[in-house]
Design a protein around this motif. Structure first.
Motif, mmCIF file in Angstrom:
data_model
loop_
_atom_site.group_PDB
_atom_site.id
_atom_site.type_symbol
_atom_site.label_atom_id
_atom_site.label_comp_id
_atom_site.label_asym_id
_atom_site.label_seq_id
_atom_site.Cartn_x
_atom_site.Cartn_y
_atom_site.Cartn_z
ATOM 1 N N GLY A 368 0.812 -1.214 0.000
ATOM 2 C CA GLY A 368 0.000 0.000 0.000
ATOM 3 C C GLY A 368 0.844 1.262 0.000
ATOM 4 N N GLN A 369 2.040 1.210 0.641
ATOM 5 C CA GLN A 369 2.903 2.389 0.744
ATOM 6 C C GLN A 369 4.296 2.061 0.219
ATOM 7 N N LYS A 390 -2.923 -2.036 -5.024
ATOM 8 C CA LYS A 390 -3.429 -1.455 -3.782
ATOM 9 C C LYS A 390 -2.573 -0.311 -3.262
ATOM 10 N N TYR A 392 -1.391 3.217 -2.360
ATOM 11 C CA TYR A 392 -2.054 4.516 -2.222
ATOM 12 C C TYR A 392 -1.043 5.629 -1.920
ATOM 13 N N GLU A 393 0.194 5.260 -1.611
ATOM 14 C CA GLU A 393 1.275 6.245 -1.501
ATOM 15 C C GLU A 393 2.421 5.773 -2.378
ATOM 16 N N ASP A 414 -5.954 3.578 -7.095
ATOM 17 C CA ASP A 414 -6.155 3.909 -5.684
ATOM 18 C C ASP A 414 -5.091 4.843 -5.124
ATOM 19 N N VAL A 415 -4.154 5.292 -5.949
ATOM 20 C CA VAL A 415 -3.089 6.128 -5.431
ATOM 21 C C VAL A 415 -3.640 7.484 -5.021
ATOM 22 N N GLU A 416 -3.272 7.918 -3.827
ATOM 23 C CA GLU A 416 -3.704 9.205 -3.310
ATOM 24 C C GLU A 416 -2.572 10.235 -3.325
ATOM 25 N N SER A 438 -8.247 8.754 -7.696
ATOM 26 C CA SER A 438 -8.162 8.907 -6.241
ATOM 27 C C SER A 438 -7.071 9.873 -5.810
#
Length: 519
Positions: A368-369, A390, A392-393, A414-416, A438
């Motif tokens: 995720g990161q 998945k 997001y960072e 899903d990357v923020e 996202s």
């Protein structure tokens, strides 16, 4: 003193007179003469019987002549050899013969000694050069162990020799001993080869089955042993494979393939970005000590290579514990897992990582990161990173990356946070970036991008999540007013868009009516 004496009766001329001394073939009679021992100044009693040896040719007679007879060399020893000229003649001949024999014997002994010395020298020279029946052979390259050098042989002899085959055992044959292979070591080596092949097959399945959800990797990298250039160092794939198969202190069974593959991927990241195992830590030390940290407790272990801190990477710890304790604003650096033991956070920022970004990161399907910012990583951005489902960072800012922005990054649904600033990227902004539904923070400043900002990025406003965007310090030109819809008025709903930060080179190159800061 000297030879026994036969004391004669008369004086005479000292040449055998004085009794019947004769020529020494018979024992002389005993006379009642009282001779004087000049050597010890002791009078010999007249009644003392002095036996005369009956050895042939050694009879002597002592006359009672003048003192001059005792001054003679023979008289000094207390003996008079033979009697008369004939006795002296025989004595001289015999002494000459005996002297010749002694000289001959001495010469013979010297000749034999010389021959033996030459034979020993020739034998030593041949054995030292390693000559054998099948031709010359080189000396052993393995030095004898201290135990071998210091321990006596079974026969009690002391071996004295060198690698070149010098020396022998108590005068035995010299030569270099041939090392006998250790059956246990041979069997262990075979077992390690079998394990390497088994681990390679498991990892090949991971590549070919594409468990990274579209990574598109090939298992051929596992079979690249750099055979074309024997002087080249092993590839980071091969180093990670060897560590997983042979050095990993956990030495996981093949049945534990999920954890085995995850440790392999992290090993790839370690070796690809400049990490190296400390030279002092051999495989045996790693197994025995679990690669204990070399730095103070709480700081992780110091790594060789470029990494400043190792974060316990490639130690006997579970890979979910390969991270530092505590942490600052960005949290603890290292690898972190979820409750199921799957890596979800890979934070290696500010650790002087070099090398390149390995494609295998995409095989961490639960990641995720990804925080690799503030390092010195070079090369290009792998296209496989667009297959991280998945994440997001995604933060790889402040490195030495080159090349263009992969269009595949637009697939990160899903990357923020997408941070790629302060690198050496060229080319244009991909239109696919408009699909980042996202994204909240987009920063691509401080690169060498050219062209214009594609209108497709206007879809970011439609997604309604982007709040901060940074485009300055590039070579971008043109208008970006499509990112400037009417601002939303306070107390009213619908329409308009408020930027927290929108920065560009709008002082000269770019037209932007809604930028919060122009450079």
């Amino acid at each position: 003193r000297g030879a026994p004496l036969a004391v004669g009766g008369g004086g005479g001329n000292g040449e055998g007179d004085g009794g019947e001394g004769g020529i020494g073939e018979e024992p002389g009679p005993h006379a009642a003469v009282e001779p004087y021992d000049y050597a010890h100044a002791v009078a010999i009693p007249t009644n003392m019987v002095i036996p005369v040896p009956e050895e042939e040719g050694r009879g002597v007679g002592v006359g009672g002549g003048s003192d001059d007879d005792f001054i003679d060399n023979d008289a000094r020893t207390g003996s008079r050899k033979g009697g008369g000229r004939e006795g002296r003649r025989k004595r001289s001949l015999r002494e000459a013969l005996i002297g010749d024999r002694r000289v001959c014997a001495t010469i013979a002994v010297l000749l034999v000694a010389a021959v033996v010395a030459v034979a020993v020298a020739v034998s030593t020279a041949f054995s030292g050069s390693g000559a054998g029946a099948g031709g010359s052979s080189s000396s052993s390259s393995v030095p004898p162990s201290p135990t071998d050098r210091d321990a006596p042989d079974a026969d009690g002899g002391d071996d004295v020799g060198t690698q070149s085959g010098e020396g022998n055992d108590d005068g035995g044959a010299a030569g270099t001993p041939v090392a006998t292979p250790d059956p246990a070591a041979t069997e262990q080596a075979r077992a390690e080869v079998v394990r390497l092949n088994e681990v390679r097959d498991i990892l090949a399945m991971m590549y070919d089955m594409d468990e990274g959800k579209g990574c598109g990797l090939s298992s051929t990298v596992l079979f690249d042993d750099d055979d074309d250039d024997s002087t080249a160092p092993p590839s980071y794939h091969l180093s990670a494979l060897q560590w997983t198969a042979h050095i990993d202190p956990l030495r996981l069974n093949i049945g534990e393939f999920k954890q085995l593959r995850q440790r392999y991927v992290l090993a790839v990241v370690f070796f690809a970005t400049g990490g190296r195992l400390p030279v002092a830590n051999s495989a045996q030390v790693e197994k025995e000590e679990g690669m204990k940290p070399a730095s103070p407790p709480g700081e992780g272990s110091t790594a060789a290579g470029s990494w400043i801190d190792r974060f316990h990477f490639l130690t006997g710890r579970d890979e979910c514990l390969w991270h530092e304790e505590g942490g600052g604003f960005w949290g603890a650096r290292g690898a972190h897992c979820d409750d199921d033991g799957r890596v979800v956070n890979l934070s290696l920022f500010q650790n002087n990582l070099t090398g390149i970004l390995p494609e295998e990161v995409c095989l961490l399907s639960e990641l995720g990161q990804l925080r690799l910012l503030h390092n010195a990583i070079g090369g290009t951005i792998p296209t496989t990173y667009g297959s991280l489902p998945k994440v997001y960072e995604f933060m790889i800012s402040v490195n030495d990356l080159t090349g263009t922005l992969p269009t595949e990054l637009g697939m990160l649904k899903d990357v923020e946070v997408l941070g790629i600033r302060s690198n050496h990227l060229t080319g244009t902004l991909p239109t696919e970036f408009g699909n980042l539904r996202s994204v909240k923070i987009l920063t691509i400043r401080d690169n060498r991008l050219t062209g214009t900002i594609p209108p497709e990025l206007g879809r970011l406003l439609e997604h309604g999540n982007v709040d901060r965007a940074f485009f300055q310090f590039n070579n971008i030109s043109g208008s970006m007013n499509f990112l400037c819809p009417p601002r939303q008025e306070a107390g009213k709903s619908g329409g308009g868009y408020n930027w927290t930060d929108l920065e560009s080179d709008c002082l000269e190159k770019v037209e932007c009516g809604c930028c919060t800061l122009c450079r």
